[in-house]
Scaffold this motif. Structure first.
Motif, PDB file in Angstrom:
ATOM      1  N   PRO A   1      69.245  47.671 -40.377  1.00  0.00           N
ATOM      2  CA  PRO A   1      69.387  46.044 -40.054  1.00  0.00           C
ATOM      3  C   PRO A   1      69.765  45.857 -38.638  1.00  0.00           C
ATOM      4  CG  PRO A   1      70.822  46.148 -42.335  1.00  0.00           C
ATOM      5  CD  PRO A   1      69.944  47.470 -42.040  1.00  0.00           C
ATOM      6  N   ALA A   2      69.743  47.123 -38.141  1.00  0.00           N
ATOM      7  CA  ALA A   2      69.398  47.294 -36.989  1.00  0.00           C
ATOM      8  C   ALA A   2      68.354  47.025 -36.287  1.00  0.00           C
ATOM      9  CB  ALA A   2      69.727  48.749 -36.344  1.00  0.00           C
ATOM     10  N   LEU A   3      67.350  46.967 -36.723  1.00  0.00           N
ATOM     11  CA  LEU A   3      65.811  47.544 -36.351  1.00  0.00           C
ATOM     12  C   LEU A   3      65.910  45.031 -35.779  1.00  0.00           C
ATOM     13  CD1 LEU A   3      63.183  48.669 -38.883  1.00  0.00           C
ATOM     14  CD2 LEU A   3      63.425  48.659 -36.266  1.00  0.00           C
ATOM     15  N   LEU A   4      66.132  44.716 -36.951  1.00  0.00           N
ATOM     16  CA  LEU A   4      66.345  42.767 -36.349  1.00  0.00           C
ATOM     17  C   LEU A   4      67.326  42.527 -35.117  1.00  0.00           C
ATOM     18  CD1 LEU A   4      66.263  41.735 -40.022  1.00  0.00           C
ATOM     19  CD2 LEU A   4      64.379  42.693 -38.737  1.00  0.00           C
ATOM     20  N   GLU A   5      67.771  43.690 -34.863  1.00  0.00           N
ATOM     21  CA  GLU A   5      69.197  43.115 -33.929  1.00  0.00           C
ATOM     22  C   GLU A   5      68.195  44.007 -32.662  1.00  0.00           C
ATOM     23  OE1 GLU A   5      71.261  41.093 -34.307  1.00  0.00           O
ATOM     24  OE2 GLU A   5      71.176  41.171 -36.126  1.00  0.00           O
ATOM     25  N   THR A   6      66.975  44.333 -32.132  1.00  0.00           N
ATOM     26  CA  THR A   6      66.874  44.990 -31.575  1.00  0.00           C
ATOM     27  C   THR A   6      66.028  43.765 -30.454  1.00  0.00           C
ATOM     28  OG1 THR A   6      64.342  44.528 -32.491  1.00  0.00           O
ATOM     29  CG2 THR A   6      66.374  47.446 -32.690  1.00  0.00           C
ATOM     30  N   GLN A   7      65.832  44.078 -29.216  1.00  0.00           N
ATOM     31  CA  GLN A   7      65.662  43.525 -28.212  1.00  0.00           C
ATOM     32  C   GLN A   7      63.628  43.230 -28.250  1.00  0.00           C
ATOM     33  OE1 GLN A   7      66.664  41.710 -24.975  1.00  0.00           O
ATOM     34  NE2 GLN A   7      64.958  41.197 -25.455  1.00  0.00           N
TER      35      GLN A   7
ATOM     36  N   MET B   1      64.860  54.692 -29.618  1.00  0.00           N
ATOM     37  CA  MET B   1      65.724  53.590 -30.691  1.00  0.00           C
ATOM     38  C   MET B   1      65.099  53.428 -32.080  1.00  0.00           C
ATOM     39  SD  MET B   1      67.223  51.306 -31.575  1.00  0.00           S
ATOM     40  CE  MET B   1      67.852  50.167 -30.391  1.00  0.00           C
ATOM     41  N   VAL B   2      64.141  52.588 -31.486  1.00  0.00           N
ATOM     42  CA  VAL B   2      63.295  51.903 -32.814  1.00  0.00           C
ATOM     43  C   VAL B   2      62.691  53.038 -33.750  1.00  0.00           C
ATOM     44  CG1 VAL B   2      61.314  50.494 -33.631  1.00  0.00           C
ATOM     45  CG2 VAL B   2      63.138  49.337 -31.549  1.00  0.00           C
ATOM     46  N   ARG B   3      62.033  53.750 -32.333  1.00  0.00           N
ATOM     47  CA  ARG B   3      61.300  55.228 -33.407  1.00  0.00           C
ATOM     48  C   ARG B   3      62.330  56.219 -33.977  1.00  0.00           C
ATOM     49  NH1 ARG B   3      56.936  58.644 -30.374  1.00  0.00           N
ATOM     50  NH2 ARG B   3      57.405  60.512 -31.382  1.00  0.00           N
ATOM     51  N   LYS B   4      63.439  56.953 -34.392  1.00  0.00           N
ATOM     52  CA  LYS B   4      64.330  57.235 -34.543  1.00  0.00           C
ATOM     53  C   LYS B   4      64.966  56.560 -36.391  1.00  0.00           C
ATOM     54  CE  LYS B   4      68.642  59.757 -33.887  1.00  0.00           C
ATOM     55  NZ  LYS B   4      69.151  60.316 -32.475  1.00  0.00           N
ATOM     56  N   ILE B   5      64.867  55.472 -35.905  1.00  0.00           N
ATOM     57  CA  ILE B   5      65.372  54.275 -36.823  1.00  0.00           C
ATOM     58  C   ILE B   5      64.374  54.284 -38.164  1.00  0.00           C
ATOM     59  CG2 ILE B   5      65.663  51.830 -37.921  1.00  0.00           C
ATOM     60  CD1 ILE B   5      66.831  51.326 -35.334  1.00  0.00           C
TER      61      ILE B   5
ATOM     62  N   GLN C   1      59.844  45.604 -46.030  1.00  0.00           N
ATOM     63  CA  GLN C   1      60.055  44.925 -45.687  1.00  0.00           C
ATOM     64  C   GLN C   1      62.046  45.925 -44.279  1.00  0.00           C
ATOM     65  OE1 GLN C   1      61.911  42.492 -49.319  1.00  0.00           O
ATOM     66  NE2 GLN C   1      61.769  40.779 -47.889  1.00  0.00           N
ATOM     67  N   PRO C   2      60.789  47.263 -43.705  1.00  0.00           N
ATOM     68  CA  PRO C   2      61.901  47.753 -43.311  1.00  0.00           C
ATOM     69  C   PRO C   2      63.493  47.724 -42.930  1.00  0.00           C
ATOM     70  CG  PRO C   2      60.321  47.170 -42.473  1.00  0.00           C
ATOM     71  CD  PRO C   2      59.609  46.838 -43.404  1.00  0.00           C
TER      72      PRO C   2
END
Ligand SMILES: O=C(O)CCC(=O)C(=O)O
Length: 276
Positions: free
Chosen positions: A97-103, A51-55, A91-92
């Motif tokens: 912003p979903a990146l900043l909500e990750t585990q 998921m992080v890679r896709k973003i 500042q990706p």
């Protein structure tokens, strides 16, 4: 909001909504304090990596028109229509912003506090993406050489590869103990003041004790603001993706002023180029 209005900077310092699922051991913290760097094999759930890679990939490709203003060629001048040799997005988290909500980020925020102490908070992120078989290393540097010379800092960067990081594709290298040095002389990469990246002036530091930190995907290296570090060029057939979280305990005015002439050269060259 108007379509062309700049995006707001996210609240990087906000407490994570998720509880950390991984923490550093006392041995790892002691190693970091002694050496100024640390390598850890796993800082995130492995099932979060795709998921992080896709973003991440979207920011450098499909969403490029949005990220363009914060997308640089770290090791050279950006040229219209030409892909960067070492592409960097500042500042990706602003664009995704979903990146900043990750585990992942929840874990990194907790680890920053473990390493630098209470009050340490995330202040930003960046992404450095080396295309397959690129030609440029990220040369040796200290992060503080990029920062305001009128201030003093206690800060760290956490570098997370989204595929295995190896000597072949550009893992991190550090000089153990170099965090105890002052900022050594730097220059713009290749001595070209229009290059945004910096490098240690060749010969100004003994790099013979450098160590390579190969890592699995989802591992991390941690380093302080003065720890000398470098990554070689990517000689593999895949991208070498790294997400980097930056944390700070403090930044405050320095008692003794200093100058970073390399920053002045870059600012003067940029101003001259903007006029011509
Ligand atoms: O990813 C790279 O090539 C360099 C990373 C770096 O210099 C940093 O995270 O401070």
């Amino acid at each position: 909001m108007n379509a062309s209005a700049p995006l707001p900077v996210p609240d990087y310092a906000a407490p994570a909504k998720l509880k950390p699922t991984r923490l550093l051991t006392p041995e790892q913290i002691a190693f970091f304090n002694q050496n100024g760097y640390l390598a850890v094999d796993n800082v995130m759930p492995l099932d979060e990596i795709p998921m992080v890679r896709k973003i991440y990939d979207r920011l450098f490709n499909e969403d490029r028109s949005k990220t363009e203003g914060d997308l640089y060629n770290l090791t050279g001048q950006k040229q219209q229509g030409k892909k960067e040799d070492v592409a960097q997005i500042l500042q990706p988290g602003k664009y995704a912003p979903a990146l900043l909500e990750t585990q992942l980020v929840a874990n990194l925020k907790a680890m920053m506090v473990q390493l630098l102490g209470p009050g340490t908070h995330m202040v930003g992120d960046h992404a450095i993406n080396k295309p397959p078989r690129n030609t440029a290393a990220t040369p040796w540097h200290q992060d503080e050489a990029y920062w305001n010379p009128a201030k003093e800092y206690r800060g760290l960067s956490i570098w997370v590869p989204l595929q295995p990081a190896t000597k072949l594709n550009g893992c991190m290298y550090f000089v153990p103990g170099s965090h105890n040095q002052e900022v050594v002389p730097h220059q713009p990469i290749g001595d070209n003041p229009l290059t945004p990246g910096l490098e240690v002036v060749p010969g100004s530091f003994d790099l013979s004790k450098a160590v390579a930190c190969e890592l699995p995907a989802g591992g991390a290296t941690f380093h302080l603001e003065r720890t000398l570090h470098y990554t070689p060029r990517n000689q593999s057939d895949d991208y070498r993706r790294a997400y980097i979280a930056v944390g700070t305990l403090f930044e405050r005015p320095r008692a003794t002023p200093r100058k970073f002439p390399w920053q002045e050269r870059q600012a003067a060259a940029r101003a001259a180029a903007a006029k011509s």
